[in-house]
Structures are given as structure tokens and as C-alpha cells.
Design a protein around this motif. Structure first.
Motif, PDB file in Angstrom:
ATOM      1  N   ARG A   1     -36.669 -13.462  20.681  1.00  0.00           N
ATOM      2  CA  ARG A   1     -36.822 -12.675  19.460  1.00  0.00           C
ATOM      3  C   ARG A   1     -36.001 -11.392  19.491  1.00  0.00           C
ATOM      4  N   SER A   2     -35.823 -10.810  20.671  1.00  0.00           N
ATOM      5  CA  SER A   2     -35.102  -9.540  20.769  1.00  0.00           C
ATOM      6  C   SER A   2     -33.595  -9.700  20.599  1.00  0.00           C
ATOM      7  N   VAL A   3     -33.090 -10.940  20.658  1.00  0.00           N
ATOM      8  CA  VAL A   3     -31.663 -11.184  20.426  1.00  0.00           C
ATOM      9  C   VAL A   3     -31.456 -11.350  18.920  1.00  0.00           C
ATOM     10  N   VAL A   4     -30.769 -10.396  18.319  1.00  0.00           N
ATOM     11  CA  VAL A   4     -30.590 -10.399  16.867  1.00  0.00           C
ATOM     12  C   VAL A   4     -29.254 -11.009  16.473  1.00  0.00           C
ATOM     13  N   TRP A   5     -28.180 -10.542  17.104  1.00  0.00           N
ATOM     14  CA  TRP A   5     -26.834 -11.025  16.793  1.00  0.00           C
ATOM     15  C   TRP A   5     -26.302 -11.799  17.986  1.00  0.00           C
ATOM     16  N   ALA A   6     -25.759 -12.988  17.736  1.00  0.00           N
ATOM     17  CA  ALA A   6     -25.252 -13.804  18.834  1.00  0.00           C
ATOM     18  C   ALA A   6     -24.392 -14.931  18.280  1.00  0.00           C
ATOM     19  N   ARG A   7     -23.741 -15.609  19.201  1.00  0.00           N
ATOM     20  CA  ARG A   7     -23.000 -16.824  18.870  1.00  0.00           C
ATOM     21  C   ARG A   7     -23.170 -17.809  20.009  1.00  0.00           C
ATOM     22  N   TYR A   8     -23.730 -18.978  19.680  1.00  0.00           N
ATOM     23  CA  TYR A   8     -23.758 -20.081  20.634  1.00  0.00           C
ATOM     24  C   TYR A   8     -22.383 -20.738  20.559  1.00  0.00           C
ATOM     25  N   LEU A   9     -21.616 -20.623  21.624  1.00  0.00           N
ATOM     26  CA  LEU A   9     -20.229 -21.068  21.585  1.00  0.00           C
ATOM     27  C   LEU A   9     -20.131 -22.586  21.631  1.00  0.00           C
ATOM     28  N   ARG A  10     -19.406 -23.125  20.676  1.00  0.00           N
ATOM     29  CA  ARG A  10     -19.224 -24.574  20.607  1.00  0.00           C
ATOM     30  C   ARG A  10     -18.144 -25.043  21.577  1.00  0.00           C
ATOM     31  N   ALA A  11     -17.100 -24.253  21.751  1.00  0.00           N
ATOM     32  CA  ALA A  11     -15.978 -24.644  22.606  1.00  0.00           C
ATOM     33  C   ALA A  11     -16.356 -24.536  24.082  1.00  0.00           C
ATOM     34  N   ASP A  12     -15.660 -25.304  24.917  1.00  0.00           N
ATOM     35  CA  ASP A  12     -15.915 -25.298  26.358  1.00  0.00           C
ATOM     36  C   ASP A  12     -14.834 -24.558  27.144  1.00  0.00           C
ATOM     37  N   HIS A  13     -13.579 -24.642  26.701  1.00  0.00           N
ATOM     38  CA  HIS A  13     -12.477 -23.994  27.410  1.00  0.00           C
ATOM     39  C   HIS A  13     -12.426 -22.512  27.037  1.00  0.00           C
ATOM     40  N   PRO A  14     -12.226 -21.611  28.019  1.00  0.00           N
ATOM     41  CA  PRO A  14     -12.224 -20.170  27.726  1.00  0.00           C
ATOM     42  C   PRO A  14     -11.267 -19.756  26.613  1.00  0.00           C
ATOM     43  N   GLY A  15     -10.057 -20.315  26.594  1.00  0.00           N
ATOM     44  CA  GLY A  15      -9.110 -19.963  25.545  1.00  0.00           C
ATOM     45  C   GLY A  15      -9.607 -20.359  24.167  1.00  0.00           C
ATOM     46  N   GLU A  16     -10.214 -21.547  24.073  1.00  0.00           N
ATOM     47  CA  GLU A  16     -10.759 -21.993  22.797  1.00  0.00           C
ATOM     48  C   GLU A  16     -12.017 -21.208  22.429  1.00  0.00           C
ATOM     49  N   GLN A  17     -12.771 -20.788  23.426  1.00  0.00           N
ATOM     50  CA  GLN A  17     -13.937 -19.947  23.150  1.00  0.00           C
ATOM     51  C   GLN A  17     -13.510 -18.615  22.544  1.00  0.00           C
ATOM     52  N   LEU A  18     -12.444 -18.040  23.081  1.00  0.00           N
ATOM     53  CA  LEU A  18     -11.953 -16.777  22.532  1.00  0.00           C
ATOM     54  C   LEU A  18     -11.459 -16.966  21.101  1.00  0.00           C
ATOM     55  N   ARG A  19     -10.741 -18.053  20.861  1.00  0.00           N
ATOM     56  CA  ARG A  19     -10.273 -18.339  19.506  1.00  0.00           C
ATOM     57  C   ARG A  19     -11.467 -18.476  18.554  1.00  0.00           C
ATOM     58  N   GLU A  20     -12.524 -19.132  19.025  1.00  0.00           N
ATOM     59  CA  GLU A  20     -13.728 -19.307  18.208  1.00  0.00           C
ATOM     60  C   GLU A  20     -14.355 -17.960  17.854  1.00  0.00           C
ATOM     61  N   VAL A  21     -14.452 -17.074  18.842  1.00  0.00           N
ATOM     62  CA  VAL A  21     -15.052 -15.761  18.609  1.00  0.00           C
ATOM     63  C   VAL A  21     -14.188 -14.931  17.657  1.00  0.00           C
ATOM     64  N   VAL A  22     -12.865 -14.979  17.858  1.00  0.00           N
ATOM     65  CA  VAL A  22     -11.946 -14.229  16.993  1.00  0.00           C
ATOM     66  C   VAL A  22     -12.095 -14.668  15.546  1.00  0.00           C
ATOM     67  N   ARG A  23     -12.159 -15.966  15.322  1.00  0.00           N
ATOM     68  CA  ARG A  23     -12.274 -16.478  13.957  1.00  0.00           C
ATOM     69  C   ARG A  23     -13.658 -16.216  13.372  1.00  0.00           C
ATOM     70  N   PHE A  24     -14.697 -16.437  14.170  1.00  0.00           N
ATOM     71  CA  PHE A  24     -16.062 -16.341  13.654  1.00  0.00           C
ATOM     72  C   PHE A  24     -16.390 -14.919  13.210  1.00  0.00           C
ATOM     73  N   PHE A  25     -15.957 -13.925  13.994  1.00  0.00           N
ATOM     74  CA  PHE A  25     -16.261 -12.535  13.667  1.00  0.00           C
ATOM     75  C   PHE A  25     -15.097 -11.806  12.996  1.00  0.00           C
ATOM     76  N   GLY A  26     -13.990 -12.511  12.737  1.00  0.00           N
ATOM     77  CA  GLY A  26     -12.850 -11.875  12.090  1.00  0.00           C
ATOM     78  C   GLY A  26     -12.280 -10.728  12.905  1.00  0.00           C
ATOM     79  N   LEU A  27     -12.146 -10.939  14.210  1.00  0.00           N
ATOM     80  CA  LEU A  27     -11.792  -9.840  15.105  1.00  0.00           C
ATOM     81  C   LEU A  27     -10.370  -9.332  14.941  1.00  0.00           C
ATOM     82  N   SER A  28      -9.475 -10.157  14.399  1.00  0.00           N
ATOM     83  CA  SER A  28      -8.080  -9.724  14.318  1.00  0.00           C
ATOM     84  C   SER A  28      -7.929  -8.467  13.468  1.00  0.00           C
TER      85      SER A  28
END
Length: 268
Positions: free
Chosen positions: A146-173
Motif C-alpha cells: 500500500r505504501s508504494v504509490v508510483w511504480a512500474r512493473y517492467l515488462r522487458a527483461d534486457h537492461p537496455g530494453e528496460q531503460l527504453r521502456e522507462v524512458v517511453r513510459f514516463f516521457g523522460l526524454s
């Protein structure tokens, strides 16, 4: 209950259309029911109960129809919503040990990304709550706390693809300031005069480079090394759209950086 987007991946017994029947055996909130079926509440962007927008605490009754949808990227954690009436203070991450390589990669993009490989789920959840951090993990149990409010369960397995997922999901660019943090300590880098650290430099570094930054915690030195252009291209391809670096400069293969946006190298 109807699960949209890719949420059926969390619900093994859902139909191909994402529908599942949930039997009420006791008094239960929507959050209780959804997580009992396997979906962490952090993966939900909106909820409707019998056609009306609702929050996690709404109580279910026999015959209710619930539509559960994932968030629509890019997700802005600083914006209030029905499910998150209190927005996060900013884009600060807490990286779980099961996706540990993401911490260094996010720091390379200039984001505050902490990791604590020795912390258990309880400690991680508590820290995320106190510091208002976005948790990145592949541990559904952690994200159901319950104390975790903001998060992302990462779908990708490879670190590079995980970073791409996070960049796109949160609009980090849009917010990236590449090479502005210490890759080891996560501290923002500070400019340092060459004259103050010249005694620490190797002869070729001393001769060819003029702009340096330093980590105030570990004293590691950073500058635009020979691999700087390669890293720029890699990050640009990762973002797949213009990334803005320090002082609002467009981050591309032809951009030069100075001061606190230099890529890392170190001389003891």
C-alpha cells in the motif's frame, strides 16, 4: 471485471478479452480484488465502477462491473488524478535489485536513481513512500504494498530494453540532462577548475581536455572522454526523440557539452 491493455498478462484466468469473474467472499475494495487477481495497483491508470470513475477504496457488491485500464504513456507523476490525488514531488526513482542495472543507466541520463541491494521489500516500500520515489521492479509483491504509490512493473527483461521502456513510459526524454550525475553515487556533478585537479590527470588528459566536473561525495572526476560521442549516439537512439541536455541544449551526435554535463572518466 474487465482488464484492458496488457493487464491480462497478470491475470492467468482471464478470458482472451480480459474478462474475469470475481467471487466476493468478504467485504472487499476494488484494490483488494484487483490485487487478489494478480494485478499490482501501481499498474492501473483508471478505474470505472458500473460506468463511473472511481478510486481504489470503493467497495464492491455482487453484480458490479469494473473496468480496469493501464496508464497511458507518457505518465506524469507530478499530476493529480482520481487514483493519485496527491502527486509525486518529481521524477525520482528507486531501483529494485532485480533490475539493478537500470540505476546506473538512469543516472547517465541525469535522473536521480537510487538502489539499495541489501534492503528488503519493506524497507524499499518505506523509503519510496518517505522520499516520494517511483519504484522500478519486476517484483509484483513489492508493488502491491500500500505504501508504494508510483511504480512500474517492467515488462522487458534486457537492461537496455528496460531503460527504453522507462524512458517511453514516463516521457523522460523531455527532462533528460545527460552526464550530469555521478554514475557511482547518484550525486549531481559540480564543475571544477582544471587548475584545481591538474595534479590528478594523466598526461594526455591534461593536454587534450579542459572542462571537468567532480562528484562531491566520492570525488570522482568526469570529462568528455573519447567514448563521449558513442555514448551520445546510444542515448539518442534510446530516446528515439530529441533529448535535451543541460542548459536546454539539444542532445545529439553533434552537440558539445561542458561543465556539469560531461561524460565520465576518472584518474586517481
Amino acid at each position: 471485471m474487465f482488464f484492458g491493455g496488457d493487464l491480462p498478462r497478470f491475470v492467468p484466468r482471464s478470458t482472451p478479452g480480459g474478462e474475469v469473474q470475481y467471487t466476493l467472499g468478504r467485504r472487499a475494495s476494488i484494490k483488494d480484488a484487483i490485487e487478489a487477481l494478480g494485478v499490482p495497483h501501481t499498474e492501473i491508470g483508471s478505474l470505472t465502477l458500473n460506468g463511473q470513475w472511481t478510486g481504489f477504496e470503493a467497495l464492491l457488491r455482487p453484480g458490479d462491473r469494473v473496468l480496469v485500464l493501464p496508464p497511458l504513456p507518457p505518465v506524469d507523476v507530478s499530476a493529480a488524478s482520481v487514483l493519485h490525488p496527491v502527486p509525486a514531488a518529481g521524477l525520482r526513482f528507486l531501483v529494485d535489485v532485480n533490475v539493478a542495472k537500470l540505476a546506473r543507466m538512469l543516472r547517465m541520463l541525469g535522473f536521480d536513481a537510487l538502489d539499495d541491494p541489501d534492503a528488503d521489500d519493506g524497507a524499499l516500500a518505506a523509503r519510496a513512500a518517505v522520499e516520494q520515489r517511483v519504484v522500478l521492479s519486476k517484483d509484483g509483491g513489492l508493488l502491491k504494498r500500500r505504501s508504494v504509490v508510483w511504480a512500474r512493473y517492467l515488462r522487458a527483461d534486457h537492461p537496455g530494453e528496460q531503460l527504453r521502456e522507462v524512458v517511453r513510459f514516463f516521457g523522460l526524454s523531455r527532462y533528460s540532462t545527460p552526464f550530469s550525475r555521478c554514475l557511482r553515487c547518484n550525486e549531481p556533478l559540480v564543475p571544477v577548475a582544471k587548475a584545481d585537479i591538474v595534479h590528478r590527470l594523466l598526461p594526455k588528459t591534461k593536454r587534450y581536455y579542459q572542462d571537468f566536473s567532480r562528484c562531491p561525495r566520492c570525488d570522482r572526476l568526469y570529462w568528455r572522454g573519447s567514448h563521449h560521442a558513442h555514448m551520445q549516439r546510444w542515448l539518442q537512439e534510446l530516446c528515439e526523440e530529441p533529448c535535451f541536455g543541460a542548459r536546454g541544449r539539444l542532445f545529439s551526435g553533434s552537440t558539445t557539452f561542458s561543465g556539469n554535463s560531461a561524460i565520465a572518466a576518472k584518474t586517481r
